[in-house]
Design a protein around this motif. Structure first.
Motif, PDB file in Angstrom:
ATOM      1  N   CYS A  18      -6.693  -1.929   0.849  1.00  0.00           N
ATOM      2  CA  CYS A  18      -5.866  -1.091  -0.245  1.00  0.00           C
ATOM      3  C   CYS A  18      -5.802  -1.712  -1.781  1.00  0.00           C
ATOM      4  O   CYS A  18      -5.946  -1.237  -2.777  1.00  0.00           O
ATOM      5  CB  CYS A  18      -4.607  -0.821   0.328  1.00  0.00           C
ATOM      6  SG  CYS A  18      -4.271   0.377   1.614  1.00  0.00           S
ATOM      7  N   CYS A  21      -8.852  -0.686  -3.173  1.00  0.00           N
ATOM      8  CA  CYS A  21      -8.875   0.666  -3.453  1.00  0.00           C
ATOM      9  C   CYS A  21      -8.163   0.768  -4.911  1.00  0.00           C
ATOM     10  O   CYS A  21      -8.318   1.603  -5.899  1.00  0.00           O
ATOM     11  CB  CYS A  21      -8.219   1.668  -2.455  1.00  0.00           C
ATOM     12  SG  CYS A  21      -9.278   1.870  -1.153  1.00  0.00           S
ATOM     13  N   ARG A  22      -7.159  -0.012  -5.220  1.00  0.00           N
ATOM     14  CA  ARG A  22      -6.344  -0.223  -6.274  1.00  0.00           C
ATOM     15  C   ARG A  22      -7.186  -0.404  -7.600  1.00  0.00           C
ATOM     16  O   ARG A  22      -6.803  -0.142  -8.965  1.00  0.00           O
ATOM     17  CB  ARG A  22      -5.192  -1.232  -6.234  1.00  0.00           C
ATOM     18  CG  ARG A  22      -4.247  -0.845  -5.506  1.00  0.00           C
ATOM     19  CD  ARG A  22      -3.136  -1.522  -5.586  1.00  0.00           C
ATOM     20  NE  ARG A  22      -1.756  -1.054  -4.519  1.00  0.00           N
ATOM     21  CZ  ARG A  22      -2.017  -1.821  -3.152  1.00  0.00           C
ATOM     22  NH1 ARG A  22      -2.810  -2.843  -2.943  1.00  0.00           N
ATOM     23  NH2 ARG A  22      -1.087  -1.507  -2.331  1.00  0.00           N
ATOM     24  N   LEU A  24     -10.293   0.664  -8.104  1.00  0.00           N
ATOM     25  CA  LEU A  24     -10.894   1.851  -8.512  1.00  0.00           C
ATOM     26  C   LEU A  24     -10.812   2.470  -9.477  1.00  0.00           C
ATOM     27  O   LEU A  24      -9.457   2.451 -10.002  1.00  0.00           O
ATOM     28  CB  LEU A  24     -11.094   2.686  -7.210  1.00  0.00           C
ATOM     29  CG  LEU A  24     -11.707   2.383  -5.964  1.00  0.00           C
ATOM     30  CD1 LEU A  24     -11.229   3.471  -4.817  1.00  0.00           C
ATOM     31  CD2 LEU A  24     -13.112   2.281  -5.847  1.00  0.00           C
ATOM     32  N   SER A  28     -11.511   8.396  -9.757  1.00  0.00           N
ATOM     33  CA  SER A  28     -11.632   8.449  -8.368  1.00  0.00           C
ATOM     34  C   SER A  28     -10.713   9.056  -7.621  1.00  0.00           C
ATOM     35  O   SER A  28     -11.247   9.792  -6.546  1.00  0.00           O
ATOM     36  CB  SER A  28     -12.201   7.110  -7.856  1.00  0.00           C
ATOM     37  OG  SER A  28     -10.872   6.316  -7.571  1.00  0.00           O
ATOM     38  N   PHE A  34     -12.033  10.233   1.520  1.00  0.00           N
ATOM     39  CA  PHE A  34     -12.204   9.254   2.575  1.00  0.00           C
ATOM     40  C   PHE A  34     -12.702   9.856   3.751  1.00  0.00           C
ATOM     41  O   PHE A  34     -11.826  10.955   4.270  1.00  0.00           O
ATOM     42  CB  PHE A  34     -11.044   8.547   2.701  1.00  0.00           C
ATOM     43  CG  PHE A  34     -10.773   7.444   1.973  1.00  0.00           C
ATOM     44  CD1 PHE A  34     -11.724   6.256   1.804  1.00  0.00           C
ATOM     45  CD2 PHE A  34      -9.758   7.640   0.797  1.00  0.00           C
ATOM     46  CE1 PHE A  34     -11.290   5.265   0.658  1.00  0.00           C
ATOM     47  CE2 PHE A  34      -9.477   6.576  -0.082  1.00  0.00           C
ATOM     48  CZ  PHE A  34     -10.372   5.511  -0.146  1.00  0.00           C
ATOM     49  N   LEU A  55      -4.035   5.846   2.395  1.00  0.00           N
ATOM     50  CA  LEU A  55      -4.985   6.585   1.563  1.00  0.00           C
ATOM     51  C   LEU A  55      -5.023   7.455   0.556  1.00  0.00           C
ATOM     52  O   LEU A  55      -5.674   7.726  -0.358  1.00  0.00           O
ATOM     53  CB  LEU A  55      -6.075   7.139   2.652  1.00  0.00           C
ATOM     54  CG  LEU A  55      -6.651   6.395   3.755  1.00  0.00           C
ATOM     55  CD1 LEU A  55      -7.783   7.141   4.579  1.00  0.00           C
ATOM     56  CD2 LEU A  55      -7.494   4.986   3.082  1.00  0.00           C
ATOM     57  N   PHE A  58      -5.350   7.217  -3.396  1.00  0.00           N
ATOM     58  CA  PHE A  58      -6.551   6.812  -3.905  1.00  0.00           C
ATOM     59  C   PHE A  58      -7.726   8.000  -3.852  1.00  0.00           C
ATOM     60  O   PHE A  58      -8.951   7.539  -4.181  1.00  0.00           O
ATOM     61  CB  PHE A  58      -7.172   5.638  -3.096  1.00  0.00           C
ATOM     62  CG  PHE A  58      -5.915   4.421  -3.128  1.00  0.00           C
ATOM     63  CD1 PHE A  58      -5.615   3.879  -4.519  1.00  0.00           C
ATOM     64  CD2 PHE A  58      -5.579   3.902  -1.780  1.00  0.00           C
ATOM     65  CE1 PHE A  58      -4.794   2.803  -4.137  1.00  0.00           C
ATOM     66  CE2 PHE A  58      -4.543   2.990  -1.874  1.00  0.00           C
ATOM     67  CZ  PHE A  58      -4.357   2.429  -3.022  1.00  0.00           C
ATOM     68  N   CYS A  59      -7.412   9.057  -3.142  1.00  0.00           N
ATOM     69  CA  CYS A  59      -8.590   9.924  -3.052  1.00  0.00           C
ATOM     70  C   CYS A  59      -8.161  11.297  -3.458  1.00  0.00           C
ATOM     71  O   CYS A  59      -6.854  11.961  -3.423  1.00  0.00           O
ATOM     72  CB  CYS A  59      -8.946   9.911  -1.672  1.00  0.00           C
ATOM     73  SG  CYS A  59      -7.575  10.260  -0.453  1.00  0.00           S
TER      74      CYS A  59
END
Length: 149
Positions: A18, A21-22, A24, A28, A34, A55, A58-59
């Motif tokens: 995570c 991911c932060r 990115l 994104s 994912f 998740l 982030f997606c």
């Protein structure tokens, strides 16, 4: 982007994931999908929801790679689709996904013939090394004889 169930289930692995991911780019979150792999078939819906919540920020969406055709516990857990890399199960995957209002994804395709077969089976999205990489996404390409993008 594939992520293993074990990564999400273990705090020791999930926290560094995570944090990465932060870092990115914010954009994104509008493009990234994912693919959660190795999700146990007997996992309860509340646990699926809990893990997918890590998740979601982030997606654009979350796919699951299912070894077993059971999806009832995934409904309402922010899952947008089901994925597989097994062309032999393409028709079953497409049918099951459609029945539950999910999209179907087939990865690992190696040829235009594989793509045609997957499209004829009703798969929504195809991925693999069947076409050269592009610096930017291009227009939708319709496969000859499939009637589908």
């Amino acid at each position: 982007m594939p992520v293993r169930y074990e990564t999400l289930a273990s705090i020791r692995l999930r926290d560094p994931f995570c944090r990465a991911c932060r870092r990115l780019p914010r954009s994104s979150a509008r493009r990234l999908l994912f693919e959660v792999r190795n999700l146990p078939p007997d996992i309860v819906q509340s646990r699926v929801r809990e893990l997918m919540a890590y998740l979601r920020p982030f997606c654009l969406g979350i796919l699951v790679d299912l070894a077993e055709p059971r999806v009832e516990h995934l409904i309402g857990a922010s899952i947008v689709g089901m994925a597989t890399d097994d062309l032999h199960h393409a028709h079953d995957l497409a049918t099951l996904a459609r029945r539950h209002g999910l999209r179907s994804f087939l990865t690992g395709l190696r040829s235009a013939a594989d793509c045609r077969q997957a499209a004829q089976a009703g798969i929504d999205y195809l991925a693999g090394s069947f076409a050269p990489s592009l610096p930017r996404p291009g227009p939708v390409v319709r496969l000859p004889g499939s009637g589908r993008p």
